[in-house]
Write a protein that holds these residues in place. Structure first.
Motif, short mmCIF file in Angstrom:
data_model
loop_
_atom_site.label_atom_id
_atom_site.label_comp_id
_atom_site.label_asym_id
_atom_site.label_seq_id
_atom_site.Cartn_x
_atom_site.Cartn_y
_atom_site.Cartn_z
N VAL A 1 0.79 -1.10 0.13
CA VAL A 1 -0.08 -0.09 -0.12
C VAL A 1 0.91 1.25 -0.06
CG1 VAL A 1 -1.88 1.18 1.12
CG2 VAL A 1 -1.64 -1.47 1.46
N THR A 2 1.45 1.54 -1.16
CA THR A 2 2.25 2.78 -1.33
C THR A 2 1.59 4.11 -1.97
OG1 THR A 2 3.17 2.03 -3.23
CG2 THR A 2 4.15 1.31 -1.30
N ASP A 3 0.23 4.14 -1.96
CA ASP A 3 -0.65 5.16 -2.51
C ASP A 3 -0.64 6.12 -1.63
OD1 ASP A 3 -2.26 3.95 -1.01
OD2 ASP A 3 -3.79 3.79 -2.70
N GLY A 4 -0.21 6.27 -0.18
CA GLY A 4 -0.58 7.04 0.59
C GLY A 4 -1.79 6.87 1.42
N SER A 5 -2.42 6.02 1.24
CA SER A 5 -3.52 5.65 1.87
C SER A 5 -3.69 5.12 3.18
CB SER A 5 -4.74 4.91 0.93
OG SER A 5 -4.13 3.46 0.83
N GLN A 6 -2.36 4.49 3.37
CA GLN A 6 -1.98 3.81 4.71
C GLN A 6 -0.50 4.04 5.10
OE1 GLN A 6 -3.45 -0.07 5.54
NE2 GLN A 6 -4.67 -0.08 3.85
N TYR A 7 -0.27 4.06 6.42
CA TYR A 7 1.05 4.50 6.90
C TYR A 7 1.07 3.54 8.16
CZ TYR A 7 5.45 6.52 7.90
OH TYR A 7 6.87 7.19 8.02
N PHE A 8 2.36 2.87 8.31
CA PHE A 8 2.63 1.82 9.08
C PHE A 8 3.67 2.30 10.21
CE2 PHE A 8 0.79 -0.21 5.60
CZ PHE A 8 0.17 -1.24 5.86
N VAL A 9 3.17 2.14 11.64
CA VAL A 9 4.20 2.39 12.39
C VAL A 9 4.65 1.09 13.21
CG1 VAL A 9 4.64 3.78 14.70
CG2 VAL A 9 3.39 4.69 12.83
N LEU A 10 5.86 0.54 13.50
CA LEU A 10 6.30 -0.54 14.09
C LEU A 10 6.87 -0.15 15.34
CD1 LEU A 10 6.89 -3.69 14.43
CD2 LEU A 10 8.81 -3.46 13.30
N LEU A 11 6.30 -0.46 16.64
CA LEU A 11 7.01 -0.26 17.79
C LEU A 11 7.65 -1.44 18.46
CD1 LEU A 11 7.36 1.06 20.54
CD2 LEU A 11 5.01 0.25 21.10
N ILE A 12 8.95 -1.36 18.62
CA ILE A 12 9.84 -2.53 18.92
C ILE A 12 10.33 -2.05 20.46
CG2 ILE A 12 12.02 -3.65 18.70
CD1 ILE A 12 11.89 -3.21 15.68
N ILE A 13 10.05 -3.22 21.27
CA ILE A 13 10.57 -2.95 22.64
C ILE A 13 11.73 -3.98 23.10
CG2 ILE A 13 10.01 -3.01 25.28
CD1 ILE A 13 7.23 -2.20 24.46
N THR A 14 13.02 -3.65 23.23
CA THR A 14 14.22 -4.39 23.30
C THR A 14 14.99 -3.97 24.52
OG1 THR A 14 15.92 -5.09 22.21
CG2 THR A 14 15.20 -2.64 21.65
N ASP A 15 15.76 -5.11 24.78
CA ASP A 15 17.04 -4.71 25.81
C ASP A 15 18.32 -4.19 25.35
OD1 ASP A 15 17.86 -6.99 24.94
OD2 ASP A 15 17.65 -8.27 26.44
N GLY A 16 18.19 -4.15 23.96
CA GLY A 16 19.51 -3.50 23.42
C GLY A 16 20.17 -4.41 22.60
N VAL A 17 20.01 -5.89 22.74
CA VAL A 17 20.72 -6.80 22.58
C VAL A 17 20.24 -7.31 21.01
CG1 VAL A 17 21.56 -9.24 22.38
CG2 VAL A 17 21.23 -8.12 24.38
N ILE A 18 21.06 -7.18 19.73
CA ILE A 18 20.65 -7.37 18.48
C ILE A 18 21.70 -8.42 17.89
CG2 ILE A 18 21.73 -5.31 17.65
CD1 ILE A 18 19.65 -5.18 15.49
N SER A 19 21.46 -9.52 17.07
CA SER A 19 22.40 -10.30 16.42
C SER A 19 22.52 -10.22 15.22
CB SER A 19 22.00 -11.78 16.83
OG SER A 19 21.60 -11.81 18.25
N ASP A 20 21.52 -9.60 14.45
CA ASP A 20 21.49 -9.45 12.85
C ASP A 20 21.33 -7.91 12.55
OD1 ASP A 20 18.75 -8.71 13.76
OD2 ASP A 20 17.94 -9.71 12.17
N MET A 21 22.57 -7.09 13.05
CA MET A 21 22.61 -5.68 12.67
C MET A 21 22.78 -5.55 11.12
SD MET A 21 22.57 -2.89 14.22
CE MET A 21 22.97 -1.24 14.27
N VAL A 22 23.58 -6.31 10.27
CA VAL A 22 23.55 -6.01 9.06
C VAL A 22 22.41 -6.07 8.40
CG1 VAL A 22 24.59 -7.03 6.86
CG2 VAL A 22 25.87 -6.78 8.72
N GLN A 23 21.29 -7.19 8.50
CA GLN A 23 20.27 -7.50 8.08
C GLN A 23 19.08 -6.29 8.48
OE1 GLN A 23 22.20 -9.85 9.35
NE2 GLN A 23 22.70 -10.71 7.80
N THR A 24 19.28 -5.85 9.64
CA THR A 24 18.29 -4.97 10.30
C THR A 24 18.53 -3.63 9.61
OG1 THR A 24 18.20 -6.09 12.40
CG2 THR A 24 17.52 -3.60 12.09
N ARG A 25 19.89 -3.23 9.33
CA ARG A 25 20.21 -2.04 8.55
C ARG A 25 19.77 -2.07 7.18
NH1 ARG A 25 25.67 -1.68 11.03
NH2 ARG A 25 26.38 -2.82 8.82
N GLU A 26 19.59 -3.19 6.86
CA GLU A 26 19.19 -3.39 5.33
C GLU A 26 17.46 -3.31 5.15
OE1 GLU A 26 19.05 -6.76 1.52
OE2 GLU A 26 20.43 -6.93 3.32
#
Length: 419
Positions: free
Chosen positions: A288-313
């Motif tokens: 849905v890229t026509d401007g009719s919807q916009y998505f917000v993702l809320l992530i709650i984390t302790d700061g540990v991340i194992s896939d930084m490269v994939q997350t940056r992508e």
């Protein structure tokens, strides 16, 4: 990547005498803690020894950001054979490719000589992603010698190397197990019967702020990093309500209820991968890229991340979405600060993100010393939502989408909040 060059000085201190320079090159290690175990064999390698065959061994090189290569592993030498089978070996994934699954891995094949002047047989290149396919037609590599290829018209190869087996395991620390046990008071997920734990408190406080922007108050809620019943399969994007067909929870209270119920059923488990759940929401946003919807993702984390490269992508994609990351607990949040591209825009494989879509908020900055009460909901709300308007506007502008007239029958953009 950091490059530092320092001039060398003479021990005798002779003025003006040039002694050259030394160059230090450093690359930040990813916090990927996967360990790869593989076994390889070769077939019909070139004969290099006058009185025998060859004594082959392999040298693995990790490619660096500047195009150079660094040795990361050498196999044992197999004596007097052109068809060696090397023993399985284990290597940290970050040593092999620094957590970047598509980074080039170069492998040289040598014939061992006692005096150290090993004879070059040939080379081939691969990547972690290719190796992870395991034994298949894709993991049979031609060993090529560039000099022989340029010198002989009928040259085909100097043999082949075949991947016999490949498996990946995660290396865990004591902290991983303590952090992931909800029955332990030290865990941020501790199920205290008298008060909210750190995750629930952040979820309730921040969730109540963002829920007013969601029209239907139905929140798809996902967990990541756990073993799921009944077979203990590890998942990095599973619905908290256990309903794979409909992950929606009714209101923030519904999300909290699903979270606590989920804690009783799953076993929290590493590694902690962000990319799968981000990509799941990104898939919805891409439709849905026509401007009719916009998505917000809320992530709650302790700061540990194992896939930084994939997350940056994942966060470098230009889609109608924003990501709010709320950090809980006392850890350092350097990786989260990096994803929040306020100072330096997030980049992946040389591609700089078109927009900054991540907002990071350390929850501890907004609670009292006891950790049980939010000091200022107004300040928390201001900082959580600080970048959402500009992020939404930047997407609309990049697509040439204009606001609909107030009396237009067309709906205004619908904001969908995912947790």
């Amino acid at each position: 990547r950091i490059v530092l060059e320092k001039a060398l000085s003479s021990r005798k201190g002779i003025p003006g005498k040039k002694c050259g320079s030394i160059i230090f090159t450093a690359e930040e290690l990813s916090n990927c803690r996967d360990i790869a175990t593989m076994q390889l064999c070769a077939n019909k390698l070139d004969k290099k020894d006058f009185f025998g065959k060859s004594d082959p061994f392999l040298v693995f090189y990790r490619s660096n950001e500047d195009g150079t290569f660094t040795i990361c592993h050498k196999t044992e030498v197999i004596k007097n054979t052109l068809n060696p089978v090397w023993q399985p070996f284990t290597i940290p994934v970050r040593a092999l490719c620094n957590g970047d699954y598509d980074r080039t891995v170069k492998v040289d094949v040598y014939d061992w000589d006692r005096d150290g002047s090993h004879d070059f047989i040939g080379e081939f290149t691969t990547s972690y992603r290719e190796l992870s396919r395991g034994q298949s037609q894709f993991n049979v590599y031609e060993v090529l010698n560039p000099k022989k290829k340029g010198r002989k018209k009928k040259y085909v190869n100097s043999g082949t190397v075949t991947l016999l087996s490949f498996k990946v395991e995660s290396e865990y620390t004591f902290v991983d197990f303590i952090r992931g046990n909800p029955s332990q008071p030290t865990s941020l997920h501790y199920m205290n019967p008298y008060q909210l734990n750190a995750y629930a408190m952040a979820l309730k406080a921040v969730g109540e702020i963002v829920q007013d922007y969601d029209s239907d108050k139905l929140f798809p809620a996902y967990g990541f990093g756990a073993k799921l019943p009944p077979d203990g399969k590890i998942s990095h994007a599973f619905p908290l309500n256990s309903d794979c067909e409909n992950a929606n929870c009714v209101g923030i209270e519904g999300v909290l209820e699903a979270y606590y119920d989920c804690l009783r059923k799953v076993q929290l488990y590493g590694p902690t991968n962000f990319a799968p759940v981000i990509n799941q929401v990104a898939q919805c946003a891409s439709e849905v890229t026509d401007g009719s919807q916009y998505f917000v993702l809320l992530i709650i984390t302790d700061g540990v991340i194992s896939d930084m490269v994939q997350t940056r992508e994942a966060v470098a994609a230009s889609l109608p979405m924003s990501v709010i990351i709320v950090g809980v607990g006392p850890a350092e949040f350097d990786a989260m600060e990096e994803l929040d591209g306020d100072e330096v825009r997030v980049s992946s494989r040389g591609r700089v993100a078109e927009r900054d879509i991540v907002q990071f908020v350390p929850f501890r900055d907004y609670i009292d010393r006891s950790g049980n009460q939010v000091l200022s909901m107004a300040r928390l709300a201001k900082d959580v939502l600080a970048e959402i308007p500009d992020q939404l506007l930047s997407f609309m502008k990049s697509r040439g989408i204009e606001p609909r007239p107030a009396l237009s029958p067309s709906p205004t953009p619908q904001i969908n909040v995912h947790l």
